[in-house]
Design a protein around this motif. Sequence first.
Motif, PDB file in Angstrom:
ATOM      1  N   VAL A 125       0.840  -1.195   0.000  1.00 44.18           N
ATOM      2  CA  VAL A 125       0.000   0.000   0.000  1.00 44.18           C
ATOM      3  C   VAL A 125       0.878   1.250   0.000  1.00 44.18           C
ATOM      4  O   VAL A 125       0.611   2.226  -0.715  1.00 44.18           O
ATOM      5  CB  VAL A 125      -0.943  -0.002   1.218  1.00 44.18           C
ATOM      6  CG1 VAL A 125      -1.750   1.296   1.271  1.00 44.18           C
ATOM      7  CG2 VAL A 125      -1.871  -1.201   1.171  1.00 44.18           C
ATOM      8  N   LEU A 126       1.940   1.221   0.802  1.00 38.73           N
ATOM      9  CA  LEU A 126       2.852   2.366   0.876  1.00 38.73           C
ATOM     10  C   LEU A 126       3.483   2.659  -0.482  1.00 38.73           C
ATOM     11  O   LEU A 126       3.648   3.827  -0.867  1.00 38.73           O
ATOM     12  CB  LEU A 126       3.936   2.090   1.921  1.00 38.73           C
ATOM     13  CG  LEU A 126       4.977   3.193   2.138  1.00 38.73           C
ATOM     14  CD1 LEU A 126       4.319   4.462   2.653  1.00 38.73           C
ATOM     15  CD2 LEU A 126       6.059   2.719   3.107  1.00 38.73           C
ATOM     16  N   ILE A 127       3.829   1.604  -1.234  1.00 40.01           N
ATOM     17  CA  ILE A 127       4.415   1.801  -2.563  1.00 40.01           C
ATOM     18  C   ILE A 127       3.421   2.527  -3.482  1.00 40.01           C
ATOM     19  O   ILE A 127       3.788   3.458  -4.212  1.00 40.01           O
ATOM     20  CB  ILE A 127       4.837   0.452  -3.162  1.00 40.01           C
ATOM     21  CG1 ILE A 127       6.020  -0.138  -2.383  1.00 40.01           C
ATOM     22  CG2 ILE A 127       5.218   0.611  -4.638  1.00 40.01           C
ATOM     23  CD1 ILE A 127       6.381  -1.547  -2.797  1.00 40.01           C
ATOM     24  N   ALA A 128       2.148   2.087  -3.446  1.00 40.26           N
ATOM     25  CA  ALA A 128       1.136   2.733  -4.285  1.00 40.26           C
ATOM     26  C   ALA A 128       0.952   4.193  -3.897  1.00 40.26           C
ATOM     27  O   ALA A 128       0.863   5.083  -4.751  1.00 40.26           O
ATOM     28  CB  ALA A 128      -0.186   1.983  -4.177  1.00 40.26           C
ATOM     29  N   LEU A 129       0.907   4.460  -2.587  1.00 36.66           N
ATOM     30  CA  LEU A 129       0.756   5.838  -2.116  1.00 36.66           C
ATOM     31  C   LEU A 129       1.939   6.697  -2.549  1.00 36.66           C
ATOM     32  O   LEU A 129       1.773   7.832  -3.003  1.00 36.66           O
ATOM     33  CB  LEU A 129       0.634   5.848  -0.591  1.00 36.66           C
ATOM     34  CG  LEU A 129      -0.595   5.196   0.030  1.00 36.66           C
ATOM     35  CD1 LEU A 129      -0.451   5.127   1.542  1.00 36.66           C
ATOM     36  CD2 LEU A 129      -1.865   5.963  -0.344  1.00 36.66           C
ATOM     37  N   CYS A 130       3.129   6.139  -2.385  1.00 35.51           N
ATOM     38  CA  CYS A 130       4.332   6.912  -2.702  1.00 35.51           C
ATOM     39  C   CYS A 130       4.468   7.169  -4.206  1.00 35.51           C
ATOM     40  O   CYS A 130       5.034   8.187  -4.608  1.00 35.51           O
ATOM     41  CB  CYS A 130       5.567   6.193  -2.171  1.00 35.51           C
ATOM     42  SG  CYS A 130       5.738   6.258  -0.376  1.00 35.51           S
ATOM     43  N   LEU A 131       3.952   6.254  -5.025  1.00 33.54           N
ATOM     44  CA  LEU A 131       4.031   6.466  -6.471  1.00 33.54           C
ATOM     45  C   LEU A 131       3.198   7.683  -6.879  1.00 33.54           C
ATOM     46  O   LEU A 131       3.643   8.511  -7.682  1.00 33.54           O
ATOM     47  CB  LEU A 131       3.549   5.217  -7.199  1.00 33.54           C
ATOM     48  CG  LEU A 131       3.838   5.139  -8.710  1.00 33.54           C
ATOM     49  CD1 LEU A 131       5.333   5.253  -8.971  1.00 33.54           C
ATOM     50  CD2 LEU A 131       3.290   3.839  -9.286  1.00 33.54           C
ATOM     51  N   GLY A 132       1.995   7.788  -6.310  1.00 38.97           N
ATOM     52  CA  GLY A 132       1.178   8.967  -6.587  1.00 38.97           C
ATOM     53  C   GLY A 132       1.804  10.237  -6.036  1.00 38.97           C
ATOM     54  O   GLY A 132       1.826  11.281  -6.693  1.00 38.97           O
ATOM     55  N   PHE A 133       2.336  10.163  -4.813  1.00 38.58           N
ATOM     56  CA  PHE A 133       2.990  11.306  -4.193  1.00 38.58           C
ATOM     57  C   PHE A 133       4.222  11.715  -4.986  1.00 38.58           C
ATOM     58  O   PHE A 133       4.520  12.905  -5.144  1.00 38.58           O
ATOM     59  CB  PHE A 133       3.357  10.944  -2.750  1.00 38.58           C
ATOM     60  CG  PHE A 133       3.931  12.063  -1.949  1.00 38.58           C
ATOM     61  CD1 PHE A 133       3.241  13.245  -1.787  1.00 38.58           C
ATOM     62  CD2 PHE A 133       5.173  11.929  -1.331  1.00 38.58           C
ATOM     63  CE1 PHE A 133       3.773  14.282  -1.028  1.00 38.58           C
ATOM     64  CE2 PHE A 133       5.708  12.958  -0.584  1.00 38.58           C
ATOM     65  CZ  PHE A 133       5.005  14.133  -0.428  1.00 38.58           C
TER      66      PHE A 133
END
Length: 547
Positions: free
Chosen positions: A16-24
């Motif tokens: 989940v953190l990877i997905a969030l960080c990709l958008g960020f």
Amino acid sequence: MTAPAEVERRYNPWLVLIALCLGFFMILLDTTIVNVAIPALATGLNAQLSDLLWILNAYILVYAVLLITAGRIGDLYGPKLLFMSGLVIFTAASAACGFAHSPTQLIVFRVIQGLGGALLTPQTLSVITMIFPPERRGAAFGVWGSVAGVATVAGPVLGGWLVTDYGWRWIFYVNVPIGIIALVMAGIVMPNLKLNRRHRLDVSGVLLSTAALFLIVYGLIEGQSHDWGKVWGPITIVEIVAVGVVMLAAFIYLQWAERHGEPLVPFSIFKDRNFSIMNGVVSAISFGMLGLFLPLTIFLQSVLGLTALQAGLTTAPMSVISMFIAPLAGRYADKIGGKWILSLGVALFAGGMAILLSSSQLGVSRWHLLPGLIVAGFGLGMTFAPLQTIAMRNIEPRMAGAASGLINTTRQLGGVVGSAAVGALLQAQLSSKLGTAATENAGKLPAQYRESFINGFKDAAGSLDVGAGQNAIKLPAGVPASAAHALDAIGKTVFDTGFTNAMRVTLWLPIIVMGVAAVSVTLVRHRRAAGPGASPEPVEDPVPASH
């Protein structure tokens, strides 16, 4: 109710953190790419300095104004929906920015980008706060912070390469594949978290805060170009800013008094002294970062004559260092607390800027700027994770969206005010420094050109041509070739001298702001010791929505 541990069993929090960080990452990438493309935008769209300030700040203004609202809407409908909606809007607007054919069109599409970014960003901190237990948030925020470092590396370097080899439009097109990948990944791995309590949106608060912030920032951006005088009929810049300040004060009072049911800004959050201090610190850091990049980018390309790629590579060491330092700072923040790590980081960032300022002189090469950028990189890497860990440590899950939106708002407002204030101060200094430099060099010209040469530079601060390789003056038609060559050469000398001197004065503003922030971190309360396995007891826990 489902505790974060159950969320971890159903969803891998690190995916989940990877997905969030990709958008960020995409949001931050866009910001740094646009900064390195300033001279190319000036040339490609025939944009003046005031237009460039709006291209930078229109996005940040909308982004900042809507972050609190987006955080609240995330609490209401769930962060996953808001995150994915923001990705769609931002990606589509990025493609539209690439097709812009005038500064006005680009500003409009940047506004839409700001809307998408505002919907997306608060959900990152909110979800991290909900799915990671307090003792592991520092490591998660360290990864989140290192992504910021990667973006600041990739932005100048990737942006410089795209601008140099393919043109400025590709700095926006590059967001499209990143946005699509992030959207697909979020749809697969991100949990649809909901809270047991439903929130109501304070519409009057949204309208009042939006109007107040717009008036204040508009006044800062447009003030120098209107000589702080009339802008619309009898209405002056000073009056516009004053009305904005009054409206902002009214907004703060109404939010504090909670006259409209559930306030947009729950002031109970500020009872936590650490959260309050961190809002000021994150605002100061953004003030310093945005305040640094605008004059430095112009200096590198228009004064030193570097290409966009060379300029990006010049600032890359700062970002590379911060990228590697951020995860380490996050882990140590979990172990020993982030207070002194953060204080040292902010101080080093300010010190690096001071070293950079002392190195920014006529005749230097880009290598002379490296020591200051290295020191600033160490400092910047020590700020991301400790700041977020301290700010969000005592926040209850039910307030995570509001708190995330609020701290991101203050971060972006710091960037807005920093960019606008530094831009206004830079223009004011240019009015003085260019006139002085022109007067000192006019004696090298034939007598008939001296007066117009001096007056042209004195009046040029808000309408400079700062495209790469430009000297900021436009020669009138009919000037003989010999005179044109002399005017061009001396004009370049005047611009380089005036801009460098103006930048050296201007950069003291973000350095002072950062210094005050470093001192304020010492007021942070130390983490209270807890028993084995103890953690703050949440009032309400996140519940994954059923599928």
